[in-house]
Design a protein around this motif. Structure first.
Motif: not given
Length: 85
Positions: A11-14, A34-43, A45-47, A72-74
């Motif tokens: 992951a970037k940032p780490n 749940k943890y993955a969902a929170l991280l994905l929402c917080d980051q 743009d990178v994801f 994910a692929t836009a």
């Protein structure tokens, strides 16, 4: 209660590995989602730039319990939306 460790590779940032005391493997699976969902929402743009995340969950002995791969692929139609917003 058992300790489970949640680590995301590349992951970037780490994102640092975290440990949680949870009552069961089922609880660890729920927490991981749940943890993955929170991280994905917080980051997001990178994801959404196409980065793949791999979360590995281990027990107190660092034995792998399960792995979650998230990518994910836009769609091409949405690639220029950032310029419009």
């Amino acid at each position: 209660m058992s300790v489970f460790y949640f680590e995301i590779a590349d992951a970037k940032p780490n994102i640092p590995c975290i440990g949680e005391n949870l009552p069961s493997l089922a609880a660890a699976r729920c927490f991981a989602l749940k943890y993955a969902a929170l991280l994905l929402c917080d980051q997001e743009d990178v994801f959404w730039e196409g980065e793949e995340w791999v979360m590995t969950v281990t027990d107190a002995n660092r034995l792998t319990m399960f792995t979650i791969m998230i990518c994910a692929t836009a769609a091409p139609a949405t690639l220029n939306l950032k310029k419009l917003i």
